[in-house]
Design a protein around this motif. Sequence first.
Motif, mmCIF file in Angstrom:
data_model
loop_
_atom_site.group_PDB
_atom_site.id
_atom_site.type_symbol
_atom_site.label_atom_id
_atom_site.label_comp_id
_atom_site.label_asym_id
_atom_site.label_seq_id
_atom_site.Cartn_x
_atom_site.Cartn_y
_atom_site.Cartn_z
ATOM 1 N N ASP A 4 -30.441 -43.311 -23.014
ATOM 2 C CA ASP A 4 -30.000 -43.879 -24.295
ATOM 3 C C ASP A 4 -29.897 -42.815 -25.397
ATOM 4 O O ASP A 4 -29.881 -43.150 -26.578
ATOM 5 C CB ASP A 4 -30.937 -45.012 -24.749
ATOM 6 N N ARG A 5 -29.822 -41.541 -24.995
ATOM 7 C CA ARG A 5 -29.698 -40.476 -25.981
ATOM 8 C C ARG A 5 -28.569 -39.511 -25.639
ATOM 9 O O ARG A 5 -27.796 -39.092 -26.505
ATOM 10 C CB ARG A 5 -31.013 -39.689 -26.075
ATOM 11 N N VAL A 6 -28.435 -39.158 -24.371
ATOM 12 C CA VAL A 6 -27.455 -38.158 -23.951
ATOM 13 C C VAL A 6 -26.069 -38.785 -23.810
ATOM 14 O O VAL A 6 -25.917 -39.872 -23.261
ATOM 15 C CB VAL A 6 -27.867 -37.517 -22.607
ATOM 16 N N ARG A 7 -25.070 -38.081 -24.318
ATOM 17 C CA ARG A 7 -23.690 -38.432 -24.021
ATOM 18 C C ARG A 7 -23.060 -37.251 -23.308
ATOM 19 O O ARG A 7 -23.239 -36.099 -23.719
ATOM 20 C CB ARG A 7 -22.925 -38.835 -25.268
ATOM 21 N N ILE A 8 -22.342 -37.536 -22.230
ATOM 22 C CA ILE A 8 -21.756 -36.489 -21.409
ATOM 23 C C ILE A 8 -20.253 -36.701 -21.354
ATOM 24 O O ILE A 8 -19.770 -37.779 -21.044
ATOM 25 C CB ILE A 8 -22.386 -36.460 -19.996
ATOM 26 N N VAL A 9 -19.523 -35.642 -21.714
ATOM 27 C CA VAL A 9 -18.063 -35.686 -21.732
ATOM 28 C C VAL A 9 -17.570 -35.049 -20.436
ATOM 29 O O VAL A 9 -17.876 -33.886 -20.153
ATOM 30 C CB VAL A 9 -17.497 -34.923 -22.939
ATOM 31 N N VAL A 10 -16.807 -35.812 -19.664
ATOM 32 C CA VAL A 10 -16.397 -35.376 -18.329
ATOM 33 C C VAL A 10 -14.879 -35.210 -18.281
ATOM 34 O O VAL A 10 -14.135 -36.054 -18.792
ATOM 35 C CB VAL A 10 -16.845 -36.398 -17.266
ATOM 36 N N ALA A 11 -14.421 -34.125 -17.691
ATOM 37 C CA ALA A 11 -12.984 -33.888 -17.516
ATOM 38 C C ALA A 11 -12.774 -33.125 -16.222
ATOM 39 O O ALA A 11 -13.706 -32.583 -15.644
ATOM 40 C CB ALA A 11 -12.393 -33.130 -18.697
ATOM 41 N N GLY A 12 -11.515 -33.049 -15.823
ATOM 42 C CA GLY A 12 -11.182 -32.489 -14.524
ATOM 43 C C GLY A 12 -10.562 -33.612 -13.724
ATOM 44 O O GLY A 12 -9.853 -34.457 -14.263
#
Length: 507
Positions: free
Chosen positions: A273-281
Amino acid sequence: MFFPLTVHDFLDRAVTVYPDRVGIVDEPRQPAPSWGEVTYAELGRRAAAQAAALDRLGVPPGGRVAIVSQNSARLLTSFYGVSGWGRILVPVNFRLTAAEITYIVGHSGAEVLLLDPELKDLAKEIGAPHTFLLGEDDDAIWGADAAPRPWKADEQATATLNYTSGTTARPKGVQLTHRNLWLNAATFGWHAGVTDRDVYLHTLPMFHANGWGMPYAVTGMGGRHIVLRKVDGTEILRRVERHGVTLMCAAPAVVNAVLDAAPDWDGDIPGRDRVRIVVAGAPPPTRTIERLRAELGWEFIQLYGLTETSPLLTMNRMRAEWDDLPPHEQAVRLGRAGAPGIGVRLTTDESGEVLARSNHNLAAYWDDPGATAAAQAGDWFHTGDGGVIEDGQLTLTDRKKDVIITGGENVSSIEVEDVITSHGAVREVAVIGIPDAKWGELVTALVVTDDADLTADGVIAHCRAHLASYKCPKRVEFRTELPRTATGKLQKFKLREQYRNAGPDPS
């Protein structure tokens, strides 16, 4: 009043507003002595010292400085110490072979080469007027407290030259201007909600489209950079716990590494409930998105873009309208490429290719006017990717370029095919990317041969002698023939379709 936008703006704000705040926590296990904790005031001093060192070497504004390094505080500082005073930074993929790095350094015309200590032997092979080893030659680069010569800021000047594999054997140099990088970082930071309370973990290689702009965005907001040199799922969880990480960017393979490590983690998963992860590829499978949200409790954000677009084109983040949907349906919607970023315009042409306009599309390909004109025909950037736009959301369908995205890295199938075909026993070959739960896409070679003694291991060993390891096929299959049109053109879409119908390879 007109005031030019430059990447130095991000550092200037951090030094002015947060001088005593720790801005960078360097990787403690660097092969060169770690810089440890670096305040923003010290970052500003070291960037100025680097610019002054380039003055002494006679490198003019517009001169190129190549750096081949894994993630480090030294590389992060160079985004400012080089570009901030008008030179062009050329961040090079450290995974490339000596021949590939030599080509990029030569093609860019780099006057200065900065090398990671683990790549020390390359100094003997790569020709550059001035070569320095990170760590060993730090005093010559960052040691003096000298004031650099002023630079008459120009937002249209090239700030970085980023080489991308593209669809040909030779990589192309993408010229990104200060304006490109400034607006990409501001737009990305706005959409991702970057604040001065963020702690950013560098799971993404900084050389990769300049870390997608996060070295600028996080610095400008006074966030803290946590440098991670090598990706390891358990170590990522440790850093999240130890430093209170709130944000990271990553390829799908990194997500899978963390998911694989999570079952063996002792205690609650850090960052819930704290980390946000931006994913691409390559877009991760729906199941991966579901697992990340449920098992880690991290926010999943999808980004689509290219090196040529600095890279942000679209972002897909959880919306209030989806709150009441079941988790699976939410994951399906999050699996799309997403909506255009602020200032981005998207459309598709009659063939389904995605076209883009934005303030952060490339200025040009370095020394390649033909490729530049083709990519920018009609005043749109031609992405080479196929897609469908519905309800303001882009969904990618098929990659028109035969580029394979494996672990977040671009691999040219043509380049790999050329190497495999050079093996005397190979008659024909098609290299494609097939869905893979871990890597996004698996580099796969479909080989036609008349030699019964040729093995998959033999093909892979041949590739390893000529290519960087991540470009080598992880799977080799033998076929009696490959599908072709009446004119002899290879029909790769038919080969891909066989694997798409089977779904991602869970291995």
